[in-house]
Motif scaffolding. Sequence first.
Motif, PDB file in Angstrom:
ATOM      1  N   GLU A  93     -42.243  17.083 -19.385  1.00 54.60           N
ATOM      2  CA  GLU A  93     -40.916  16.723 -18.879  1.00 54.60           C
ATOM      3  C   GLU A  93     -40.152  17.962 -18.428  1.00 54.60           C
ATOM      4  N   ARG A  94     -40.267  19.034 -19.215  1.00 54.16           N
ATOM      5  CA  ARG A  94     -39.579  20.277 -18.844  1.00 54.16           C
ATOM      6  C   ARG A  94     -40.121  20.834 -17.528  1.00 54.16           C
ATOM      7  N   MET A  95     -41.433  20.786 -17.337  1.00 53.20           N
ATOM      8  CA  MET A  95     -42.020  21.233 -16.077  1.00 53.20           C
ATOM      9  C   MET A  95     -41.482  20.410 -14.906  1.00 53.20           C
ATOM     10  N   PHE A  96     -41.346  19.095 -15.103  1.00 52.48           N
ATOM     11  CA  PHE A  96     -40.823  18.230 -14.052  1.00 52.48           C
ATOM     12  C   PHE A  96     -39.364  18.561 -13.737  1.00 52.48           C
ATOM     13  N   VAL A  97     -38.560  18.749 -14.771  1.00 51.34           N
ATOM     14  CA  VAL A  97     -37.142  19.050 -14.571  1.00 51.34           C
ATOM     15  C   VAL A  97     -36.976  20.355 -13.799  1.00 51.34           C
ATOM     16  N   TYR A  98     -37.750  21.383 -14.161  1.00 48.65           N
ATOM     17  CA  TYR A  98     -37.655  22.650 -13.441  1.00 48.65           C
ATOM     18  C   TYR A  98     -38.057  22.482 -11.978  1.00 48.65           C
ATOM     19  N   ALA A  99     -39.147  21.759 -11.744  1.00 51.78           N
ATOM     20  CA  ALA A  99     -39.604  21.539 -10.371  1.00 51.78           C
ATOM     21  C   ALA A  99     -38.543  20.798  -9.559  1.00 51.78           C
ATOM     22  N   LEU A 100     -37.898  19.831 -10.178  1.00 58.64           N
ATOM     23  CA  LEU A 100     -36.852  19.063  -9.496  1.00 58.64           C
ATOM     24  C   LEU A 100     -35.665  19.959  -9.152  1.00 58.64           C
ATOM     25  N   ARG A 101     -35.279  20.815 -10.077  1.00 59.71           N
ATOM     26  CA  ARG A 101     -34.151  21.719  -9.820  1.00 59.71           C
ATOM     27  C   ARG A 101     -34.486  22.728  -8.730  1.00 59.71           C
ATOM     28  N   ILE A 102     -35.715  23.190  -8.702  1.00 55.90           N
ATOM     29  CA  ILE A 102     -36.132  24.122  -7.644  1.00 55.90           C
ATOM     30  C   ILE A 102     -36.058  23.434  -6.284  1.00 55.90           C
ATOM     31  N   PHE A 103     -36.517  22.194  -6.220  1.00 60.37           N
ATOM     32  CA  PHE A 103     -36.439  21.459  -4.966  1.00 60.37           C
ATOM     33  C   PHE A 103     -34.992  21.265  -4.540  1.00 60.37           C
ATOM     34  N   PRO A 125     -51.397  19.075 -21.433  1.00 63.11           N
ATOM     35  CA  PRO A 125     -50.434  18.357 -20.584  1.00 63.11           C
ATOM     36  C   PRO A 125     -50.575  18.796 -19.130  1.00 63.11           C
ATOM     37  N   ASN A 126     -50.602  17.833 -18.221  1.00 62.86           N
ATOM     38  CA  ASN A 126     -50.678  18.176 -16.798  1.00 62.86           C
ATOM     39  C   ASN A 126     -49.935  17.180 -15.923  1.00 62.86           C
ATOM     40  N   ARG A 127     -49.124  16.299 -16.539  1.00 65.89           N
ATOM     41  CA  ARG A 127     -48.403  15.319 -15.739  1.00 65.89           C
ATOM     42  C   ARG A 127     -47.198  14.778 -16.485  1.00 65.89           C
ATOM     43  N   TYR A 128     -46.239  14.334 -15.692  1.00 67.34           N
ATOM     44  CA  TYR A 128     -45.086  13.606 -16.213  1.00 67.34           C
ATOM     45  C   TYR A 128     -44.946  12.354 -15.360  1.00 67.34           C
ATOM     46  N   GLU A 129     -44.865  11.196 -16.012  1.00 66.49           N
ATOM     47  CA  GLU A 129     -44.819   9.966 -15.246  1.00 66.49           C
ATOM     48  C   GLU A 129     -44.017   8.895 -15.970  1.00 66.49           C
ATOM     49  N   PHE A 130     -43.495   7.984 -15.173  1.00 67.47           N
ATOM     50  CA  PHE A 130     -42.882   6.787 -15.732  1.00 67.47           C
ATOM     51  C   PHE A 130     -43.016   5.659 -14.715  1.00 67.47           C
ATOM     52  N   SER A 131     -42.904   4.443 -15.199  1.00 68.53           N
ATOM     53  CA  SER A 131     -43.029   3.272 -14.346  1.00 68.53           C
ATOM     54  C   SER A 131     -42.080   2.187 -14.833  1.00 68.53           C
ATOM     55  N   TYR A 132     -41.220   1.746 -13.922  1.00 69.26           N
ATOM     56  CA  TYR A 132     -40.304   0.650 -14.186  1.00 69.26           C
ATOM     57  C   TYR A 132     -40.414  -0.351 -13.033  1.00 69.26           C
ATOM     58  N   PRO A 133     -39.934  -1.535 -13.210  1.00 71.17           N
ATOM     59  CA  PRO A 133     -39.984  -2.497 -12.098  1.00 71.17           C
ATOM     60  C   PRO A 133     -39.338  -1.928 -10.834  1.00 71.17           C
ATOM     61  N   GLY A 134     -40.142  -1.754  -9.811  1.00 74.21           N
ATOM     62  CA  GLY A 134     -39.644  -1.242  -8.544  1.00 74.21           C
ATOM     63  C   GLY A 134     -39.523   0.257  -8.457  1.00 74.21           C
ATOM     64  N   LEU A 137     -43.019   7.018 -10.850  1.00 75.07           N
ATOM     65  CA  LEU A 137     -43.092   8.452 -10.587  1.00 75.07           C
ATOM     66  C   LEU A 137     -44.325   9.032 -11.251  1.00 75.07           C
ATOM     67  N   LEU A 138     -45.037   9.888 -10.533  1.00 75.64           N
ATOM     68  CA  LEU A 138     -46.143  10.664 -11.097  1.00 75.64           C
ATOM     69  C   LEU A 138     -46.009  12.094 -10.604  1.00 75.64           C
ATOM     70  N   PHE A 139     -45.749  13.014 -11.531  1.00 72.52           N
ATOM     71  CA  PHE A 139     -45.649  14.441 -11.223  1.00 72.52           C
ATOM     72  C   PHE A 139     -46.796  15.154 -11.923  1.00 72.52           C
ATOM     73  N   GLN A 140     -47.677  15.803 -11.173  1.00 69.86           N
ATOM     74  CA  GLN A 140     -48.817  16.529 -11.727  1.00 69.86           C
ATOM     75  C   GLN A 140     -48.663  18.019 -11.473  1.00 69.86           C
ATOM     76  N   PHE A 141     -49.179  18.820 -12.397  1.00 61.37           N
ATOM     77  CA  PHE A 141     -49.148  20.271 -12.230  1.00 61.37           C
ATOM     78  C   PHE A 141     -50.460  20.853 -12.740  1.00 61.37           C
ATOM     79  N   ASP A 142     -50.776  22.037 -12.257  1.00 62.50           N
ATOM     80  CA  ASP A 142     -52.051  22.667 -12.586  1.00 62.50           C
ATOM     81  C   ASP A 142     -51.926  23.479 -13.874  1.00 62.50           C
ATOM     82  N   THR A 143     -52.930  23.399 -14.730  1.00 60.76           N
ATOM     83  CA  THR A 143     -52.907  24.144 -15.984  1.00 60.76           C
ATOM     84  C   THR A 143     -54.240  24.839 -16.229  1.00 60.76           C
ATOM     85  N   VAL A 144     -54.190  25.908 -16.993  1.00 59.37           N
ATOM     86  CA  VAL A 144     -55.397  26.527 -17.534  1.00 59.37           C
ATOM     87  C   VAL A 144     -55.204  26.669 -19.036  1.00 59.37           C
TER      88      VAL A 144
END
Length: 323
Positions: A93-103, A125-134, A137-144
């Motif tokens: 979730e933190r990776m997603f929030v940072y990516a969103l703020r950068i955008f 961890p390599n993704r953040y996702e959620f699904s609601y009616p309508g 979201l799927l956010f993926q990032f690369d990890t080692v």
Amino acid sequence: MSARTDQDSPWKEILRQYFPEAIAFFFPELHRLIDWSKPIEFLDKEFQQIAPDTETGKRYADLLVKVWRKRGKELFLLLHVEVQAKPEANFAERMFVYALRIFDRFRQPAVSLAILCDSRIEWRPNRYEFSYPGTQLLFQFDTVKLLDYAEQWQGLEASPNPFATVVMAHLKAQETKRNATQRKEWKLSLIRRLYEAGYSRREVLNLFKFIDWVMILPEGVKQAFWLELKAYEEERKVPYITSVEEIGFERGVQQGRQEGRQEERQSLTLLLLEQKVGQLSPSLHDRISQLSPTQLEALAIALLNFSRLAELETWLETYQGNL
């Protein structure tokens, strides 16, 4: 085994020193897309504005870096190093929030990357996702995962990339957590490898600083380590780490701290700086004279790696306001 404080973590420093090499080592496909002949820009101030909740001293390092693609378009890289031993539940979730703020800040997506240094092999961890009616979201990032390199030890030993040493030091620190004598032997072995691989004095010091931090030794074993390292350097006639200049300067800083002689420490620092990078301008003299005791001690350590005036100026720009 004693533990370092969070503030001691040199991950961000080693990444800044060898950023192209880090990307080549951990993310080779991405490395091939970047034009490394163009300047790299570390966007520290911008990232602090984007993520003011990132506190200094936590067990991770974040870098926001602007590079250029080979086709000429700028590319933002968000590189995160998760150093803490215990996995973090909201990491993705933190990776997603940072990516969103950068955008939101640059109107461009960032390439999000993570280096996982923990000891839980199954935590990836390599993704953040959620699904609601309508709404989905799927956010993926690369990890080692550094633990994966344990099965590639021969490849690490053969690699000229400095991050092979970083990974080896990290893995052996985890492996020898409860065996100080074994850790000392591995620490000496990794440092000897630096000399035998033909690294320059500056590179030896840079990588030694990381090895020394991650492979901390208890006091009794530490003394034996220094004696063996000194004997090895004398045998090879390469006193990079245990040189009289460095040991004498470290003692001078310590004595100055105890006696509160700020003026003497400034004079010694200026003298060593001019030996390293040449004559300093009056404006640089003034900036150094305004450093606090803590800042001056940090500069005293950093200057051992300087060889050009630009490195001093970069250090002042980067660290003077943060210490």
